[in-house]
Design a protein around this motif. Structure first.
Motif, short mmCIF file in Angstrom:
data_model
loop_
_atom_site.label_atom_id
_atom_site.label_comp_id
_atom_site.label_asym_id
_atom_site.label_seq_id
_atom_site.Cartn_x
_atom_site.Cartn_y
_atom_site.Cartn_z
N THR A 94 0.82 -1.22 0.00
CA THR A 94 0.00 0.00 0.00
C THR A 94 0.85 1.26 0.00
N ASN A 194 -9.94 -2.76 -8.47
CA ASN A 194 -10.49 -3.85 -7.66
C ASN A 194 -10.67 -5.12 -8.46
N ASN A 197 -7.07 -6.41 -8.68
CA ASN A 197 -6.60 -6.90 -7.38
C ASN A 197 -7.62 -6.47 -6.33
N ASN A 198 -8.37 -7.42 -5.83
CA ASN A 198 -9.46 -7.06 -4.90
C ASN A 198 -8.99 -7.02 -3.45
N THR A 199 -7.66 -7.04 -3.23
CA THR A 199 -7.16 -7.00 -1.85
C THR A 199 -6.64 -5.61 -1.48
N LEU A 200 -6.71 -4.67 -2.40
CA LEU A 200 -6.19 -3.33 -2.09
C LEU A 200 -7.24 -2.52 -1.34
N GLU A 201 -6.99 -2.32 -0.08
CA GLU A 201 -7.93 -1.63 0.79
C GLU A 201 -8.21 -0.21 0.29
N TRP A 204 -10.65 0.05 -2.52
CA TRP A 204 -12.04 -0.13 -2.10
C TRP A 204 -12.54 1.15 -1.43
N TYR A 227 -16.92 -5.63 1.38
CA TYR A 227 -15.46 -5.68 1.53
C TYR A 227 -15.05 -6.05 2.96
N GLN A 230 -15.25 -9.56 3.75
CA GLN A 230 -14.17 -10.38 3.19
C GLN A 230 -12.80 -10.09 3.85
N SER A 231 -12.58 -8.81 4.20
CA SER A 231 -11.23 -8.45 4.66
C SER A 231 -11.16 -8.05 6.13
N SER A 233 -11.56 -5.12 7.26
CA SER A 233 -10.70 -3.94 7.29
C SER A 233 -11.22 -2.90 8.26
#
Lengths: 249, 269
Positions: A94, A194, A197-201, A204, A227, A230-231, A233
């Motif tokens: 990040t 997203n 790469n759907n893991t980039l906070e 989102w 989100y 899933q994460s 966050s």
């Protein structure tokens, strides 16, 4: 009888006369040495400037480029450009998008300002403007950065993003557009990021905030909830809470 | 009475040609022996030549002093320019012929043939360059007739080389050139003169540096050296009387030597 006093005067006169050539020779030698030394000093001191002057003249354009670059590098396009291959190879982090975000302080945004996203990456701003990073780039790129506006830079990055589909570039572009009020573009690039790469906070969060700006707060909340599920966050939770509170008001 | 340490040295350097003051120096001694040998040979004319102050007159006086003990020698140190007077003086001094009237060459040769000497009388002529060509021709005729033997001295100048003149070139059978003294010879000359006069303390004051300076100033010329020494010791005498503290007795003061040279004209302010 000898006139000794007169003879002594004559002798003094004679000695002075005798020593004068030596005195002149000595003074002449000293003058020559001093002249020689000063001349050689002048040569040695003047030659470097001459040497320097030529390269300066020759490098006039690059030098100006460098100056302007240091000013225009605030967006750190080149830096991103230079690290692009590494970014694509290395696991996503990040740091880079966040740094870029710090480069250009976002316009007053009631939604974004309370988020911790803005504060966390601030220390990473320094490396982006360090000369080593700047020097590592080629002259041509620097020249373009110097002369052109941020718009050009963002277009260039957009082109690169289209070519290599680097999620970090996508995130940066999304940030850029969000900061500049182009919420549609921000939404689109965040969405694309997203998708890659759907893991980039961050991506989102930008995506959600863009939806809010576009008047789609509900969709933003749903996206965040999805989100979070899933994460898990914390940042996403905070943003969701903020949106809920504002929605409640 | 003068009790100065330097008055006696001053006086011995008075420029007076006195055979008793003759100083034996290697080169001059050799020349003098050659000259004495030449005189004994059946030569008609002997020439001593050199630049002024090289010791020609002194050598001639010395020769006169030494030879006069054994044979008839007559020296004319002041040239007699008139021919008649020259022959008359010669007839009177050599042949004891007294005549108030001038004598012709023929009369002189008749007189010479009438008087018989076991050894030919020697006539020493100093400063022969002052004699006229005509008189020199008569001298040659007398010499050819073997009536008299002549030893003459000449100045050898740069402007005119008198030796090159025909009447000398063809008549002279032996010639000796005197040259200026080297620094070493000048040192020997000065110190011997001083020692001869028992001026030991003053003689010891001369070091090599002093001698080099004196030699440079005088160019090895004995007459100039005599003049310089005379002025130098006159100065020392004055300082001894007026400023004795200024005198250092271990060596001569270069300043005083230069002052003496200024006084004698060897240096110019």
């Amino acid at each position: 009888m000898l006139d000794v006093a007169s003879l002594e005067r004559q002798w003094l006169k004679y000695k002075i006369k005798q020593l004068l050539p030596y005195l002149f020779a000595l003074l002449g030698s000293i003058a020559l040495i001093v002249t020689f030394i000063s001349f050689s000093d002048t040569n040695t001191s003047s030659s470097p400037p001459l040497k320097e002057r030529v390269p300066t003249t020759l490098k006039k354009e690059p030098e100006t480029t460098f100056k302007d670059e240091t000013m225009d590098l605030e967006p750190s396009m080149q830096f991103i450009q230079s690290i692009t291959p590494n970014v694509s190879e290395n696991p996503p982090t990040t740091s880079i998008p966040v740094v870029v975000e710090k480069k250009t302080p976002p316009p007053h945004d009631p939604i974004a300002s309370p988020t911790p996203v803005v504060k966390v990456p601030q220390p990473l701003k320094i490396p982006l403007s360090t000369p080593t990073a700047i020097h590592s780039n080629d002259t041509t790129t620097r020249t373009s950065i110097k002369r052109d506006s941020n718009t050009f830079d963002i277009h260039e990055i957009e082109d690169r993003f289209r070519n290599n589909s680097n999620p970090h570039l996508g995130l940066y572009i999304a940030h850029y557009h969000y900061d500049n009020g182009n919420y549609n573009e921000a939404y689109n690039y965040a969405l694309k990021t997203n998708a890659i790469n759907n893991t980039l906070e961050e991506s989102w969060l930008i995506f959600a905030k863009s939806l809010v700006k576009l008047g789609k707060a509900d969709q933003a909340k749903k996206t965040l909830q999805l989100y979070i599920s899933q994460s898990n966050s914390e940042e996403a939770k905070n943003l969701l809470n903020t949106l809920n509170k504002e929605g409640g008001k | 009475m003068d009790h100065s340490l330097f008055s006696k040295p001053r006086d011995i350097f008075l420029d007076i040609v006195n055979p008793r003051d003759y100083v034996q120096i290697d080169s001059v001694s050799q020349m003098y022996q050659n000259l004495k040998t030449s005189v004994q040979k059946p030569l008609k004319m002997i020439l001593l030549y050199g630049k002024p102050g090289t010791g020609k007159s002194m050598l001639l006086h010395k020769l006169h002093h030494d030879l006069s003990k054994h044979q008839k020698v007559f020296m004319i140190d002041i040239p007699i320019i008139d021919e008649g007077d020259f022959l008359r003086v010669l007839a009177q001094k050599i042949y004891s012929y007294v005549n108030r009237e001038a004598i012709t060459l023929t009369n002189f040769l008749e007189l010479a043939s009438a008087v018989n000497f076991t050894q030919a009388p020697i006539v020493l002529l100093d400063e022969a360059q002052l004699y006229s060509t005509a008189l020199m021709e008569k001298i040659r005729l007398i010499s050819d007739a073997r009536a008299l033997k002549f030893v003459i001295t000449l100045h050898k100048t740069d402007d005119e080389d008198i030796i090159a003149k025909e009447h000398f070139q063809t008549r002279i059978w032996e010639s000796i050139e005197l040259k200026n003294a080297s620094a070493d010879e000048l040192k020997v000359y000065i110190q011997k003169k001083l020692l001869k006069a028992n001026c030991f303390d003053v003689a010891n004051m001369f070091n090599d540096k002093n001698i080099r300076l004196i030699s440079k100033l005088t160019k090895g010329n004995y007459r100039e050296a005599n003049k310089l020494m005379f002025s130098l010791f006159t100065l020392y005498t004055w300082y001894e009387e007026n400023h004795p503290s200024k005198i250092k007795y271990n060596a001569l003061n270069t300043k005083y030597i230069e002052m003496a040279a200024l006084h004698t004209g060897l240096l110019h302010a």
